[in-house]
Design a protein around this motif. Structure first.
Motif, PDB file in Angstrom:
ATOM      1  N   ARG A 110      15.976 -61.452  47.933  1.00 46.97           N
ATOM      2  CA  ARG A 110      15.194 -62.594  48.378  1.00 46.97           C
ATOM      3  C   ARG A 110      13.743 -62.485  47.918  1.00 46.97           C
ATOM      4  NH1 ARG A 110      14.818 -66.424  52.646  1.00 46.97           N
ATOM      5  NH2 ARG A 110      12.667 -66.445  53.305  1.00 46.97           N
ATOM      6  N   PHE A 139      21.527 -68.933  44.722  1.00 49.73           N
ATOM      7  CA  PHE A 139      22.071 -70.035  45.528  1.00 49.73           C
ATOM      8  C   PHE A 139      22.642 -69.594  46.866  1.00 49.73           C
ATOM      9  CE2 PHE A 139      21.999 -72.650  41.594  1.00 49.73           C
ATOM     10  CZ  PHE A 139      21.282 -73.706  42.127  1.00 49.73           C
ATOM     11  N   THR A 140      22.988 -68.300  47.007  1.00 47.74           N
ATOM     12  CA  THR A 140      23.471 -67.877  48.324  1.00 47.74           C
ATOM     13  C   THR A 140      22.315 -67.824  49.322  1.00 47.74           C
ATOM     14  OG1 THR A 140      23.262 -65.570  47.655  1.00 47.74           O
ATOM     15  CG2 THR A 140      25.466 -66.529  47.547  1.00 47.74           C
ATOM     16  N   THR A 141      21.078 -67.718  48.813  1.00 46.95           N
ATOM     17  CA  THR A 141      19.924 -67.636  49.715  1.00 46.95           C
ATOM     18  C   THR A 141      19.166 -68.951  49.834  1.00 46.95           C
ATOM     19  OG1 THR A 141      19.689 -65.435  48.760  1.00 46.95           O
ATOM     20  CG2 THR A 141      18.021 -66.107  50.324  1.00 46.95           C
ATOM     21  N   PHE A 142      19.111 -69.697  48.728  1.00 46.40           N
ATOM     22  CA  PHE A 142      18.321 -70.937  48.729  1.00 46.40           C
ATOM     23  C   PHE A 142      19.195 -72.102  48.285  1.00 46.40           C
ATOM     24  CE2 PHE A 142      15.555 -67.341  47.809  1.00 46.40           C
ATOM     25  CZ  PHE A 142      14.649 -67.443  48.828  1.00 46.40           C
ATOM     26  N   SER A 143      19.082 -73.190  49.006  1.00 47.38           N
ATOM     27  CA  SER A 143      19.982 -74.304  48.719  1.00 47.38           C
ATOM     28  C   SER A 143      19.555 -75.091  47.480  1.00 47.38           C
ATOM     29  CB  SER A 143      20.075 -75.226  49.938  1.00 47.38           C
ATOM     30  OG  SER A 143      18.777 -75.674  50.275  1.00 47.38           O
ATOM     31  N   SER A 144      18.264 -75.034  47.108  1.00 45.07           N
ATOM     32  CA  SER A 144      17.809 -75.825  45.972  1.00 45.07           C
ATOM     33  C   SER A 144      16.458 -75.311  45.498  1.00 45.07           C
ATOM     34  CB  SER A 144      17.660 -77.285  46.373  1.00 45.07           C
ATOM     35  OG  SER A 144      16.599 -77.391  47.304  1.00 45.07           O
ATOM     36  N   HIS A 147      13.832 -76.125  48.028  1.00 40.91           N
ATOM     37  CA  HIS A 147      13.880 -75.186  49.151  1.00 40.91           C
ATOM     38  C   HIS A 147      13.149 -73.889  48.781  1.00 40.91           C
ATOM     39  CE1 HIS A 147      16.470 -72.614  52.080  1.00 40.91           C
ATOM     40  NE2 HIS A 147      15.348 -73.019  52.644  1.00 40.91           N
ATOM     41  N   GLU A 169      14.540 -82.809  50.799  1.00 42.82           N
ATOM     42  CA  GLU A 169      15.745 -82.248  51.401  1.00 42.82           C
ATOM     43  C   GLU A 169      15.448 -81.587  52.740  1.00 42.82           C
ATOM     44  OE1 GLU A 169      17.445 -79.718  48.257  1.00 42.82           O
ATOM     45  OE2 GLU A 169      16.176 -81.004  47.046  1.00 42.82           O
ATOM     46  N   GLU A 170      16.518 -81.307  53.447  1.00 49.69           N
ATOM     47  CA  GLU A 170      16.382 -80.654  54.726  1.00 49.69           C
ATOM     48  C   GLU A 170      15.913 -79.214  54.504  1.00 49.69           C
ATOM     49  OE1 GLU A 170      19.288 -80.256  58.382  1.00 49.69           O
ATOM     50  OE2 GLU A 170      19.812 -81.950  57.079  1.00 49.69           O
ATOM     51  N   GLY A 171      15.126 -78.701  55.429  1.00 53.50           N
ATOM     52  CA  GLY A 171      14.656 -77.327  55.290  1.00 53.50           C
ATOM     53  C   GLY A 171      13.422 -77.220  54.424  1.00 53.50           C
TER      54      GLY A 171
END
Lengths: 215, 200
Positions: free
Chosen positions: B12, B48-53, B56, B119-121
């Motif tokens: 991360r 991508f497993t940690t951040f959606s986009s 983000h 986006e959300e988040g």
């Protein structure tokens, strides 16, 4: 869009054939601008390509480029035309108002009536303004200046009437008022505020900004 | 912390550092998730497993920077003296100075806040609760010190200050203004507002 009529006027002194051509060119420009306005409103600035705009206007990409150097010029033309129309609407709205607050709020109401129905286009304009080139910024500043001058006029009228005291640089006050108006649209874009909600907040903000200038 | 958890934390950190540098070097639009993964030395999948986009990712980078900024502010703010307006001028000046150290990164953050599909988040700039809280506290202490009128709507004053603060970054975006130039303008805006905030 100021240079368009100029070109037509220049052409009209020449033989009729060129005038017709200039007229056709003018019509092409208008068709492109109309299609572009629609697409920018639907998809934002990045989302609308010149190709899409050409297709929507029913012409080739080359024909679009014959009238506009690039997408940013096209977008700039739309914003400039809007600012000119808005200046007129705001000027009309302030007519006959007898206090600074009522004149300013009437002007800003005219602004909301103008921008709110085309919110996505307005938001695209703001988004693009953070990253556009110096020449686009220069152009935008020129287009906005008459609006700031209108606000300044109302502040000066307030000083003359004895409502306000010229305690600050009135140009700073005028630009702060205009910026506050533009900034208020964040609430509409992100939080779904209505035009009335925006006007209520702006009225309070105008009162706060003017509080230090009251006689 | 288990081995797995600490590995996750390290990935991360590496991804966030790589993203921060790339956003600042080449800009947000030009930065791809692939480039971030490459610079961080991890797979695209693990980004991508940690951040959606990408948005983000940017939002997280900026949140981490706020931690850094608050660290600086916490050292300075207790030593601030003078009127509430003076104190606010200093706090905003520190912000301008901090953000212009990585100006392209910050402008990417601002531009993203105006994107039509947030986006959300994702926390848009200017919505940071800690920063708003700090300014509000300064205003409140002004009321108890007696240089801010106690009948003023402090939320409204806060909103107006934050609006001016955020909007002034346009000077950096469009004219490459320095932190100093933005602080100078902010000082004048603060004085303008404070004329109306004075007790009467």
């Amino acid at each position: 869009m100021n240079h368009v009529p100029m070109r037509v006027i220049a052409a009209s002194t020449r033989p009729a054939k060129i005038t017709r051509r200039a007229l056709a060119k003018q019509q092409t420009r208008e068709k492109v601008l109309l299609a572009a306005r629609q697409l920018f409103t639907e998809r934002g600035y990045e989302g609308a390509t010149i190709r899409d705009i050409a297709r929507a206007a029913g012409m080739s990409t080359g024909a679009v480029f014959a009238s506009f150097a690039d997408k940013s010029e096209l977008f700039g033309d739309i914003l400039t035309a809007d600012h000119a129309a808005l200046t007129e609407a705001m000027s009309d709205a302030a007519q006959g108002k007898t206090t600074v607050d009522s004149a300013l709020m009437a002007m800003f109401k005219a602004g909301y009536d103008f921008h709110y129905p085309q919110l996505p286009l307005f938001a695209a304009g703001v988004a693009v303004s953070w990253t556009w080139t110096e020449s686009s910024e220069q152009r935008n500043r020129e287009a906005v200046r008459p609006i700031r001058d209108l606000i300044l006029q109302q502040l000066r009228a307030g000083v003359e009437r004895g409502e306000l005291v010229e305690r600050h640089d009135m140009r700073l006050v005028a630009s702060t008022l205009w910026d506050t108006y533009v900034r208020s649209y964040r609430r509409a874009v992100f939080d779904g505020w209505s035009s009335d909600d925006l006007q209520t907040l702006l009225r309070d903000q105008v009162a706060l900004i003017l509080a230090g200038l009251r006689a | 912390m288990g081995v797995r958890e600490s590995q996750k934390q390290e990935t991360r950190r590496k991804v966030l550092d790589a993203a921060r540098d790339l956003f600042n070097e080449i800009g947000f639009d030009e930065t791809t998730i692939r480039a971030v993964a490459e610079r961080a030395g991890v797979s695209v999948g693990s980004v991508f497993t940690t951040f959606s986009s990408k948005a983000h990712l940017l939002s997280q980078v900026m949140e981490d920077r706020v931690d850094l900024l608050f660290h600086e502010l916490q050292r300075v703010v207790p030593h601030l003296r003078g009127s509430t307006a003076d104190r606010l001028c200093s706090i905003f000046a520190i912000h301008y100075e901090f953000e212009t150290r990585r100006d392209k990164l910050f402008l990417a953050h601002v531009a993203a806040a105006f994107s039509p599909n947030l986006e959300e988040g994702v926390i848009p700039y200017g919505q940071n609760a800690r920063f708003r809280g700090m300014i509000l506290e300064t205003l409140q202490s002004g009321v108890s010190r007696g240089d801010v009128c106690n009948s003023i709507d402090l939320d409204l004053a806060l909103t107006s200050l934050m609006a001016a603060y955020g909007w002034n970054y346009r000077l950096a975006a469009q004219r490459r203004a320095t932190a100093q130039e933005m602080s100078d303008l902010m000082d004048r805006q603060i004085l303008l507002l404070f004329n109306g905030l004075k007790p009467r």
